[in-house]
Design a protein around this motif. Sequence first.
Motif, PDB file in Angstrom:
ATOM      1  N   ASN A  90     -29.638   3.699   9.268  1.00 19.07           N
ATOM      2  CA  ASN A  90     -30.720   4.609   9.173  1.00 19.07           C
ATOM      3  C   ASN A  90     -30.320   6.220   8.975  1.00 19.07           C
ATOM      4  O   ASN A  90     -30.967   6.855   9.416  1.00 19.07           O
ATOM      5  CB  ASN A  90     -31.769   4.608  10.392  1.00 19.07           C
ATOM      6  N   THR A  91     -29.440   6.230   7.886  1.00 21.42           N
ATOM      7  CA  THR A  91     -28.934   7.477   7.517  1.00 21.42           C
ATOM      8  C   THR A  91     -29.698   7.834   6.274  1.00 21.42           C
ATOM      9  O   THR A  91     -30.108   7.102   5.190  1.00 21.42           O
ATOM     10  CB  THR A  91     -27.588   7.697   7.268  1.00 21.42           C
ATOM     11  N   ASN A  92     -30.133   9.157   6.021  1.00 26.31           N
ATOM     12  CA  ASN A  92     -30.670   9.825   4.968  1.00 26.31           C
ATOM     13  C   ASN A  92     -29.865  10.776   4.208  1.00 26.31           C
ATOM     14  O   ASN A  92     -29.223  11.692   5.065  1.00 26.31           O
ATOM     15  CB  ASN A  92     -31.851  10.433   5.060  1.00 26.31           C
ATOM     16  N   LEU A  93     -29.349  10.451   3.136  1.00 25.40           N
ATOM     17  CA  LEU A  93     -28.308  11.583   2.386  1.00 25.40           C
ATOM     18  C   LEU A  93     -29.236  12.371   1.375  1.00 25.40           C
ATOM     19  O   LEU A  93     -29.651  11.858   0.267  1.00 25.40           O
ATOM     20  CB  LEU A  93     -27.221  10.851   1.890  1.00 25.40           C
ATOM     21  N   ILE A  94     -29.619  13.595   1.748  1.00 23.99           N
ATOM     22  CA  ILE A  94     -30.544  14.154   0.943  1.00 23.99           C
ATOM     23  C   ILE A  94     -29.655  15.039  -0.240  1.00 23.99           C
ATOM     24  O   ILE A  94     -28.831  15.836  -0.210  1.00 23.99           O
ATOM     25  CB  ILE A  94     -31.212  15.228   1.555  1.00 23.99           C
ATOM     26  N   PHE A 149     -21.894   0.839   4.657  1.00 23.48           N
ATOM     27  CA  PHE A 149     -23.153   1.460   4.827  1.00 23.48           C
ATOM     28  C   PHE A 149     -23.768   0.541   5.963  1.00 23.48           C
ATOM     29  O   PHE A 149     -23.964  -0.658   5.759  1.00 23.48           O
ATOM     30  CB  PHE A 149     -23.958   1.254   3.440  1.00 23.48           C
ATOM     31  N   GLY A 150     -24.441   1.266   6.939  1.00 22.64           N
ATOM     32  CA  GLY A 150     -25.397   0.650   7.852  1.00 22.64           C
ATOM     33  C   GLY A 150     -26.826   0.374   7.289  1.00 22.64           C
ATOM     34  O   GLY A 150     -26.999   0.921   6.316  1.00 22.64           O
ATOM     35  N   CYS A 151     -27.474  -0.561   7.958  1.00 23.96           N
ATOM     36  CA  CYS A 151     -28.674  -0.960   7.557  1.00 23.96           C
ATOM     37  C   CYS A 151     -29.407   0.187   7.565  1.00 23.96           C
ATOM     38  O   CYS A 151     -29.620   1.203   8.447  1.00 23.96           O
ATOM     39  CB  CYS A 151     -29.113  -1.938   8.665  1.00 23.96           C
ATOM     40  N   GLY A 152     -30.472   0.378   6.559  1.00 22.58           N
ATOM     41  CA  GLY A 152     -31.503   1.386   6.352  1.00 22.58           C
ATOM     42  C   GLY A 152     -30.987   2.498   5.761  1.00 22.58           C
ATOM     43  O   GLY A 152     -31.587   3.484   5.834  1.00 22.58           O
ATOM     44  N   THR A 153     -29.848   2.515   5.108  1.00 21.71           N
ATOM     45  CA  THR A 153     -29.423   3.866   4.698  1.00 21.71           C
ATOM     46  C   THR A 153     -30.090   4.255   3.393  1.00 21.71           C
ATOM     47  O   THR A 153     -30.545   3.417   2.492  1.00 21.71           O
ATOM     48  CB  THR A 153     -28.072   3.863   4.222  1.00 21.71           C
ATOM     49  N   VAL A 154     -30.444   5.239   3.197  1.00 18.65           N
ATOM     50  CA  VAL A 154     -31.252   5.870   1.687  1.00 18.65           C
ATOM     51  C   VAL A 154     -30.424   7.188   1.142  1.00 18.65           C
ATOM     52  O   VAL A 154     -30.201   8.064   1.878  1.00 18.65           O
ATOM     53  CB  VAL A 154     -32.641   6.176   2.070  1.00 18.65           C
ATOM     54  N   THR A 155     -30.007   7.192   0.061  1.00 20.31           N
ATOM     55  CA  THR A 155     -29.559   8.391  -0.934  1.00 20.31           C
ATOM     56  C   THR A 155     -30.941   8.907  -1.441  1.00 20.31           C
ATOM     57  O   THR A 155     -31.886   8.263  -2.202  1.00 20.31           O
ATOM     58  CB  THR A 155     -28.655   7.900  -2.001  1.00 20.31           C
ATOM     59  N   VAL A 156     -31.397   9.890  -0.856  1.00 18.24           N
ATOM     60  CA  VAL A 156     -32.645  10.507  -1.273  1.00 18.24           C
ATOM     61  C   VAL A 156     -32.435  11.490  -2.651  1.00 18.24           C
ATOM     62  O   VAL A 156     -32.115  12.664  -2.385  1.00 18.24           O
ATOM     63  CB  VAL A 156     -33.104  11.348  -0.194  1.00 18.24           C
ATOM     64  N   ASN A 157     -32.641  10.717  -3.739  1.00 14.10           N
ATOM     65  CA  ASN A 157     -32.118  11.409  -4.841  1.00 14.10           C
ATOM     66  C   ASN A 157     -33.230  12.204  -5.630  1.00 14.10           C
ATOM     67  O   ASN A 157     -32.848  12.640  -6.944  1.00 14.10           O
ATOM     68  CB  ASN A 157     -31.502  10.150  -5.816  1.00 14.10           C
ATOM     69  N   TYR A 158     -34.497  12.122  -5.256  1.00  7.56           N
ATOM     70  CA  TYR A 158     -35.474  12.688  -6.206  1.00  7.56           C
ATOM     71  C   TYR A 158     -36.173  13.875  -5.186  1.00  7.56           C
ATOM     72  O   TYR A 158     -36.621  13.374  -4.195  1.00  7.56           O
ATOM     73  CB  TYR A 158     -36.344  11.647  -6.407  1.00  7.56           C
ATOM     74  N   SER A 207     -24.559  -3.945   2.953  1.00 10.89           N
ATOM     75  CA  SER A 207     -24.914  -5.065   3.244  1.00 10.89           C
ATOM     76  C   SER A 207     -26.356  -5.492   3.491  1.00 10.89           C
ATOM     77  O   SER A 207     -26.787  -6.652   3.202  1.00 10.89           O
ATOM     78  CB  SER A 207     -24.186  -5.485   4.779  1.00 10.89           C
ATOM     79  N   HIS A 208     -27.084  -4.610   3.798  1.00 12.41           N
ATOM     80  CA  HIS A 208     -28.649  -4.961   3.748  1.00 12.41           C
ATOM     81  C   HIS A 208     -29.606  -3.756   4.067  1.00 12.41           C
ATOM     82  O   HIS A 208     -29.120  -2.592   4.625  1.00 12.41           O
ATOM     83  CB  HIS A 208     -28.912  -5.629   5.052  1.00 12.41           C
ATOM     84  N   LEU A 209     -30.719  -4.031   3.461  1.00 11.13           N
ATOM     85  CA  LEU A 209     -31.769  -2.855   3.601  1.00 11.13           C
ATOM     86  C   LEU A 209     -31.403  -1.433   3.225  1.00 11.13           C
ATOM     87  O   LEU A 209     -31.820  -0.437   4.067  1.00 11.13           O
ATOM     88  CB  LEU A 209     -32.065  -2.921   5.137  1.00 11.13           C
ATOM     89  N   THR A 210     -31.038  -1.087   2.135  1.00 12.72           N
ATOM     90  CA  THR A 210     -30.363  -0.018   1.824  1.00 12.72           C
ATOM     91  C   THR A 210     -30.717   0.403   0.359  1.00 12.72           C
ATOM     92  O   THR A 210     -30.825  -0.550  -0.579  1.00 12.72           O
ATOM     93  CB  THR A 210     -28.967   0.173   1.860  1.00 12.72           C
ATOM     94  N   TYR A 211     -30.929   1.634   0.010  1.00 11.05           N
ATOM     95  CA  TYR A 211     -31.184   2.239  -1.270  1.00 11.05           C
ATOM     96  C   TYR A 211     -30.073   3.011  -1.723  1.00 11.05           C
ATOM     97  O   TYR A 211     -29.880   4.192  -1.092  1.00 11.05           O
ATOM     98  CB  TYR A 211     -32.604   2.839  -1.476  1.00 11.05           C
ATOM     99  N   VAL A 212     -29.282   2.727  -2.780  1.00  8.38           N
ATOM    100  CA  VAL A 212     -28.353   3.782  -3.348  1.00  8.38           C
ATOM    101  C   VAL A 212     -28.627   3.941  -4.790  1.00  8.38           C
ATOM    102  O   VAL A 212     -28.682   3.365  -5.857  1.00  8.38           O
ATOM    103  CB  VAL A 212     -26.992   3.055  -3.306  1.00  8.38           C
ATOM    104  N   GLY A 213     -29.129   5.406  -4.975  1.00 11.17           N
ATOM    105  CA  GLY A 213     -29.469   5.672  -6.361  1.00 11.17           C
ATOM    106  C   GLY A 213     -28.818   6.902  -6.803  1.00 11.17           C
ATOM    107  O   GLY A 213     -28.867   7.853  -5.924  1.00 11.17           O
ATOM    108  N   ASP A 214     -28.579   7.211  -8.148  1.00 10.89           N
ATOM    109  CA  ASP A 214     -27.693   8.228  -8.769  1.00 10.89           C
ATOM    110  C   ASP A 214     -26.569   8.517  -7.743  1.00 10.89           C
ATOM    111  O   ASP A 214     -26.483   9.823  -7.350  1.00 10.89           O
ATOM    112  CB  ASP A 214     -28.825   9.362  -8.849  1.00 10.89           C
ATOM    113  N   ALA A 215     -25.830   7.731  -7.541  1.00  9.77           N
ATOM    114  CA  ALA A 215     -24.557   7.874  -6.428  1.00  9.77           C
ATOM    115  C   ALA A 215     -23.259   7.601  -7.067  1.00  9.77           C
ATOM    116  O   ALA A 215     -23.373   6.597  -7.727  1.00  9.77           O
ATOM    117  CB  ALA A 215     -24.818   7.336  -5.193  1.00  9.77           C
TER     118      ALA A 215
END
Length: 457
Positions: free
Chosen positions: A404-408, A376-385, A360-368
């Motif tokens: 505000n979750t980081n998925l490494i 997805f809650g606000c501020g989620t990041v898939t840490v893909n690099y 819904s907002h303020l999120t980055y989903v890359g290579d997923a």
Amino acid sequence: MYKCALILAAGQGKRIKSDLPKVLHKVCGKEMVNHVIDTLRKGNVEDINVIVGKGAELVKENTKARNVSYSLQEEQLGTGHAVKCAIDFLKNKKGTVAVFNGDAPLIKEETIEELFKAHKESGNSATILTSILDDASGYGRIIRNENEVLKIVEHKDCNEEELKVREINSGMYCFEIESLVECLDNLSNDNSQGEYYITDVIGMMKEKNEKVGALVINYEETLGVNSRVQLAEVEAILRKRINNKHLENGVTIIDPNTTYIGIDVEIGQDTIIYPGNVLEGNTVIGKNCLLYPNSRINNSIIGEDVEIQSSVILESEVGNNTTVGPFAYIRPQSVIGKNVRIGDFVEIKKSTIGNNTKVSHLTYVGDAEVGEGCNFGCGTVTVNYDGKNKNKTIIGNNSFIGCNTNLISPVTVEDNTYIAAGSTITNDVKSGELAVARAKQRNIEGWVDKKGLIKKK
């Protein structure tokens, strides 16, 4: 009947003031020479030879996907010289060749079909595309006897009666190949400019009592581009033509003057397009979509009943009943499922998003790879690099990702899992688990006072 075509594309175009070859300047998102090639193909002409010169390698690079052949005109010594440079392409061929200009992108496929038809039915050796102008000043005049053309006279060479003629030469032709090749062998540059003119071929054919005809078309179709001003004029004409086609097909365009649609874009019935939208490339948009103001969609497939607001979608797919934006960015090679919510300030990069998922907002989903029914809650990041390699994140169905979750990555979150807000996930999460990955909170009493940080009024 065998049909082929030559496209004159060798000039640099000094008046356009550019390092880019003139024919590669774009009109409605496509290079002018590619407009001509594509229109010829729609007009059932398969064998096309492009005559290149200045910037030849760039022209070849930008046309290679269209399966054309090339002839090289090293020196620009007139239109007749350009055609002479294609003699190897023409030799040993029987049938009809059309000659078009690579800087005249407004020619229509119906006109091309009609040109070949009129040429064949009239038994002509040459057929000229012409137009009728109220003011023909500066143009070569078509002097004819009823249906047969007698000659083309340049403006400066016209007598008083010829100056009254309003039919002008467009510079586009159809020739019987064997007759053209014979004339090219005898074509001379014995004139004040020292150039070879294709119009001289017409005179040579008439001397041999061969039949020359003309097909009158709308002057707009013949417009060539020699300057940035003319480029803008041609752009406006083609954009209006494209928008009108979609309006006639049942698409609502709120303000056609501020809507920019590429020539190859397809749009379904009852879609509504607000001002400021830019639709490019081979984009396909389904029925009943709502495109609110100021989005850019390039080479993408948009399903039916989709709403898009102020967003960018590049080389991706969006499923039915999905909403995108405002201010979302969907980068190439992304596939968004049905009934998905991609909200404000969300970026999706080279990822698959399953049906009924909400980002819904303020999120980055890359290579997923994201499953169905996730949130997805606000501020989620898939840490893909990791600084060297791009790694993948896999998220199963019906997973809840807290704010505000980081998925490494690389990491896998299985079906029916919960990630607590503020977590940094470095290990896989099994189905049915709650993952909490954050330090325990510790409150230090009196710390602010000890540091002298209390602000007094």
